[in-house]
Design an enzyme around this catalytic site. Structure first.
Site, PDB file in Angstrom:
ATOM      1  N   GLU A   1     -35.760  -3.061  61.247  1.00 16.49           N
ATOM      2  CA  GLU A   1     -35.882  -2.587  62.384  1.00 16.49           C
ATOM      3  C   GLU A   1     -35.844  -1.462  62.873  1.00 16.49           C
ATOM      4  O   GLU A   1     -36.449  -0.849  63.860  1.00 16.49           O
ATOM      5  CB  GLU A   1     -34.355  -3.139  62.844  1.00 16.49           C
ATOM      6  CG  GLU A   1     -33.444  -4.549  62.893  1.00 16.49           C
ATOM      7  CD  GLU A   1     -32.613  -5.236  63.190  1.00 16.49           C
ATOM      8  OE1 GLU A   1     -32.277  -5.947  63.491  1.00 16.49           O
ATOM      9  OE2 GLU A   1     -31.323  -3.980  63.611  1.00 16.49           O
TER      10      GLU A   1
ATOM     11  N   HIS B   1     -27.137  -2.964  71.065  1.00 14.94           N
ATOM     12  CA  HIS B   1     -27.598  -4.069  69.614  1.00 14.94           C
ATOM     13  C   HIS B   1     -27.576  -2.614  68.911  1.00 14.94           C
ATOM     14  O   HIS B   1     -27.159  -1.985  69.112  1.00 14.94           O
ATOM     15  CB  HIS B   1     -29.636  -4.099  69.709  1.00 14.94           C
ATOM     16  CG  HIS B   1     -29.562  -4.288  68.490  1.00 14.94           C
ATOM     17  ND1 HIS B   1     -29.827  -5.597  67.785  1.00 14.94           N
ATOM     18  CD2 HIS B   1     -30.439  -3.818  67.557  1.00 14.94           C
ATOM     19  CE1 HIS B   1     -30.106  -5.779  66.671  1.00 14.94           C
ATOM     20  NE2 HIS B   1     -30.606  -4.409  66.170  1.00 14.94           N
TER      21      HIS B   1
ATOM     22  N   TYR C   1     -37.293  -9.636  67.871  1.00 20.38           N
ATOM     23  CA  TYR C   1     -35.831 -10.527  67.782  1.00 20.38           C
ATOM     24  C   TYR C   1     -36.364 -12.565  66.903  1.00 20.38           C
ATOM     25  O   TYR C   1     -36.057 -13.035  67.254  1.00 20.38           O
ATOM     26  CB  TYR C   1     -35.371 -11.427  69.483  1.00 20.38           C
ATOM     27  CG  TYR C   1     -34.044 -10.015  69.632  1.00 20.38           C
ATOM     28  CD1 TYR C   1     -32.779 -10.191  69.060  1.00 20.38           C
ATOM     29  CD2 TYR C   1     -34.392  -9.291  70.974  1.00 20.38           C
ATOM     30  CE1 TYR C   1     -31.714  -9.072  69.658  1.00 20.38           C
ATOM     31  CE2 TYR C   1     -33.267  -8.034  71.100  1.00 20.38           C
ATOM     32  CZ  TYR C   1     -32.076  -7.994  70.403  1.00 20.38           C
ATOM     33  OH  TYR C   1     -31.334  -6.836  70.619  1.00 20.38           O
TER      34      TYR C   1
ATOM     35  N   LYS D   1     -29.597  -1.533  75.670  1.00 19.31           N
ATOM     36  CA  LYS D   1     -30.370  -2.172  75.508  1.00 19.31           C
ATOM     37  C   LYS D   1     -30.969  -2.363  77.332  1.00 19.31           C
ATOM     38  O   LYS D   1     -30.380  -1.312  78.801  1.00 19.31           O
ATOM     39  CB  LYS D   1     -29.686  -3.813  76.457  1.00 19.31           C
ATOM     40  CG  LYS D   1     -30.010  -3.976  75.108  1.00 19.31           C
ATOM     41  CD  LYS D   1     -28.891  -5.873  74.671  1.00 19.31           C
ATOM     42  CE  LYS D   1     -29.027  -6.037  73.533  1.00 19.31           C
ATOM     43  NZ  LYS D   1     -28.409  -7.306  72.975  1.00 19.31           N
TER      44      LYS D   1
ATOM     45  N   PHE E   1     -31.635 -19.441  74.015  1.00 19.25           N
ATOM     46  CA  PHE E   1     -31.594 -18.138  74.323  1.00 19.25           C
ATOM     47  C   PHE E   1     -32.297 -17.336  74.186  1.00 19.25           C
ATOM     48  O   PHE E   1     -32.844 -15.838  74.647  1.00 19.25           O
ATOM     49  CB  PHE E   1     -29.742 -17.654  74.111  1.00 19.25           C
ATOM     50  CG  PHE E   1     -30.005 -16.859  72.693  1.00 19.25           C
ATOM     51  CD1 PHE E   1     -30.085 -15.736  72.182  1.00 19.25           C
ATOM     52  CD2 PHE E   1     -28.988 -17.433  72.106  1.00 19.25           C
ATOM     53  CE1 PHE E   1     -29.983 -15.340  71.134  1.00 19.25           C
ATOM     54  CE2 PHE E   1     -28.948 -17.030  70.640  1.00 19.25           C
ATOM     55  CZ  PHE E   1     -29.482 -15.675  70.308  1.00 19.25           C
TER      56      PHE E   1
ATOM     57  N   ARG F   1     -18.945  -2.493  74.506  1.00 17.27           N
ATOM     58  CA  ARG F   1     -19.653  -4.059  75.185  1.00 17.27           C
ATOM     59  C   ARG F   1     -18.358  -4.228  76.018  1.00 17.27           C
ATOM     60  O   ARG F   1     -18.906  -4.393  77.418  1.00 17.27           O
ATOM     61  CB  ARG F   1     -20.114  -4.604  74.170  1.00 17.27           C
ATOM     62  CG  ARG F   1     -21.250  -5.264  73.642  1.00 17.27           C
ATOM     63  CD  ARG F   1     -21.526  -5.925  72.638  1.00 17.27           C
ATOM     64  NE  ARG F   1     -23.148  -5.867  71.883  1.00 17.27           N
ATOM     65  CZ  ARG F   1     -23.436  -6.870  71.302  1.00 17.27           C
ATOM     66  NH1 ARG F   1     -23.029  -7.193  70.121  1.00 17.27           N
ATOM     67  NH2 ARG F   1     -24.752  -6.455  70.700  1.00 17.27           N
TER      68      ARG F   1
ATOM     69  N   ASN G   1     -25.952  -7.149  77.628  1.00 14.10           N
ATOM     70  CA  ASN G   1     -24.862  -6.630  76.820  1.00 14.10           C
ATOM     71  C   ASN G   1     -24.753  -5.292  75.979  1.00 14.10           C
ATOM     72  O   ASN G   1     -24.134  -5.088  75.031  1.00 14.10           O
ATOM     73  CB  ASN G   1     -23.981  -7.574  75.626  1.00 14.10           C
ATOM     74  CG  ASN G   1     -24.808  -8.446  74.765  1.00 14.10           C
ATOM     75  OD1 ASN G   1     -26.239  -7.191  74.214  1.00 14.10           O
ATOM     76  ND2 ASN G   1     -24.553  -8.763  73.297  1.00 14.10           N
TER      77      ASN G   1
ATOM     78  N   ARG H   1     -21.198  -2.037  63.995  1.00 12.42           N
ATOM     79  CA  ARG H   1     -20.531  -3.075  64.986  1.00 12.42           C
ATOM     80  C   ARG H   1     -19.273  -3.456  65.647  1.00 12.42           C
ATOM     81  O   ARG H   1     -18.857  -3.930  66.297  1.00 12.42           O
ATOM     82  CB  ARG H   1     -20.578  -4.140  63.735  1.00 12.42           C
ATOM     83  CG  ARG H   1     -22.079  -4.364  63.379  1.00 12.42           C
ATOM     84  CD  ARG H   1     -23.224  -4.881  63.759  1.00 12.42           C
ATOM     85  NE  ARG H   1     -22.668  -6.111  64.836  1.00 12.42           N
ATOM     86  CZ  ARG H   1     -23.171  -7.096  64.700  1.00 12.42           C
ATOM     87  NH1 ARG H   1     -24.817  -6.766  65.060  1.00 12.42           N
ATOM     88  NH2 ARG H   1     -22.821  -8.561  65.234  1.00 12.42           N
TER      89      ARG H   1
ATOM     90  N   THR I   1     -20.466 -10.083  70.565  1.00  6.22           N
ATOM     91  CA  THR I   1     -21.849 -10.364  71.440  1.00  6.22           C
ATOM     92  C   THR I   1     -21.264 -10.358  72.821  1.00  6.22           C
ATOM     93  O   THR I   1     -21.667 -10.266  73.401  1.00  6.22           O
ATOM     94  CB  THR I   1     -22.459 -11.492  70.602  1.00  6.22           C
ATOM     95  OG1 THR I   1     -22.636 -11.216  69.745  1.00  6.22           O
ATOM     96  CG2 THR I   1     -23.801 -11.507  71.604  1.00  6.22           C
TER      97      THR I   1
HETATM   98  N1  UDP Z   1     -27.546 -13.796  73.191  1.00  7.49           N
HETATM   99  C1  UDP Z   1     -27.093 -14.581  74.251  1.00  7.49           C
HETATM  100  N2  UDP Z   1     -27.066 -16.171  74.247  1.00  7.49           N
HETATM  101  C2  UDP Z   1     -25.695 -16.065  73.041  1.00  7.49           C
HETATM  102  C3  UDP Z   1     -26.068 -15.183  71.662  1.00  7.49           C
HETATM  103  C4  UDP Z   1     -26.795 -14.467  71.732  1.00  7.49           C
HETATM  104  O1  UDP Z   1     -28.129 -14.201  75.391  1.00  7.49           O
HETATM  105  O2  UDP Z   1     -25.626 -17.436  73.477  1.00  7.49           O
HETATM  106  C5  UDP Z   1     -28.699 -12.098  73.170  1.00  7.49           C
HETATM  107  C6  UDP Z   1     -27.529 -11.210  72.885  1.00  7.49           C
HETATM  108  O3  UDP Z   1     -28.409 -10.077  73.916  1.00  7.49           O
HETATM  109  C7  UDP Z   1     -26.562 -10.552  71.428  1.00  7.49           C
HETATM  110  C8  UDP Z   1     -28.879 -11.347  71.446  1.00  7.49           C
HETATM  111  O4  UDP Z   1     -28.995 -12.402  71.524  1.00  7.49           O
HETATM  112  O5  UDP Z   1     -27.203  -9.673  71.200  1.00  7.49           O
HETATM  113  C9  UDP Z   1     -29.071 -11.319  69.452  1.00  7.49           C
HETATM  114  O6  UDP Z   1     -27.607 -12.362  69.006  1.00  7.49           O
HETATM  115  P1  UDP Z   1     -26.560 -11.636  68.145  1.00  7.49           P
HETATM  116  O7  UDP Z   1     -25.789 -13.818  67.440  1.00  7.49           O
HETATM  117  O8  UDP Z   1     -27.484 -11.298  66.813  1.00  7.49           O
HETATM  118  O9  UDP Z   1     -25.953 -11.420  68.492  1.00  7.49           O
HETATM  119  P2  UDP Z   1     -25.374  -9.741  68.805  1.00  7.49           P
HETATM  120  O10 UDP Z   1     -25.874  -9.128  66.566  1.00  7.49           O
HETATM  121  O11 UDP Z   1     -26.444  -8.857  69.267  1.00  7.49           O
HETATM  122  O12 UDP Z   1     -24.128  -9.339  68.183  1.00  7.49           O
HETATM  123 MG    MG Z   2     -27.633  -9.796  66.005  1.00  6.00          MG
END
Ligand code: UDP
Ligand code: MG
Length: 145
Positions: free
Chosen positions: A133, A122, A56, A16, A64, A109, A119, A92, A98
């Site tokens: 994707e 992705h 997204y 990112k 968010f 992360r 963070n 993952r 996250t």
């Molecule tokens: N995100 C955020 N606030 C939150 C949850 C998610 O800003 O409370 C952002 C963060 O950059 C995250 C992305 O939205 O990586 C996608 O969210 P997801 O729940 O899919 O998390 P990920 O799969 O990236 O761990």
């Molecule tokens: Mg996700």
């Protein structure tokens, strides 16, 4: 995504804007290879807000979403398709939770993220979404042999 030449599972990852701007691209690419992934496609680009919003889209109703879209369009990203046994789940695990405050020691992360929103990386959350994707960023012609 045109995938007949994949022998193993694949996932779509992004470094990112925070990860790129903070100078972690090299370390993250090195970690990718150390974890046994083959980099099958790779590019650096700047997303427009509408492109980031489309990527997204699944999160469009979340509080968010607006901030996330602006952040993802705020600077360069690196996108890649990574091949490995169990690629989706393994990536993952390597990136961690996250929110970096909740991520395990040694995860990408935990090491490099600025915050829950910014963070560093992705990773696709399923094999089906990895396919969607990867097709968002790459065509069959972009696959590295
Ligand atoms: N995100 C955020 N606030 C939150 C949850 C998610 O800003 O409370 C952002 C963060 O950059 C995250 C992305 O939205 O990586 C996608 O969210 P997801 O729940 O899919 O998390 P990920 O799969 O990236 O761990
Ligand atoms: Mg996700």
């Amino acid at each position: 995504m045109f995938t007949p030449y994949f022998k193993k599972e694949f996932t779509l990852i992004m470094i990112k804007p925070d990860g790129v701007v903070d100078g972690h691209t090299g370390a993250i690419l090195e970690r990718i290879e150390k974890e046994g992934f083959q980099i099958r496609a790779l590019k650096r680009l700047v997303l427009s807000e509408s492109q980031a919003g489309a990527f997204y889209y699944v999160h469009r109703e979340r509080p968010f979403y607006g901030e996330l879209v602006k952040f993802m369009a705020s600077g360069p990203i690196v996108a890649a398709v990574l091949e490995r046994d169990n690629a989706v789940a393994h990536w993952r695990k390597v990136i961690g939770a996250t929110d970096p405050a909740e991520a395990e020691e040694g995860t990408i992360r935990k090491l490099y993220a600025r915050s829950k929103g910014e963070n560093a990386v992705h990773g696709s959350d399923s094999v089906e979404n990895a396919r969607l994707e990867a097709g968002f960023f790459f065509a069959g012609l972009d696959l590295l042999s």
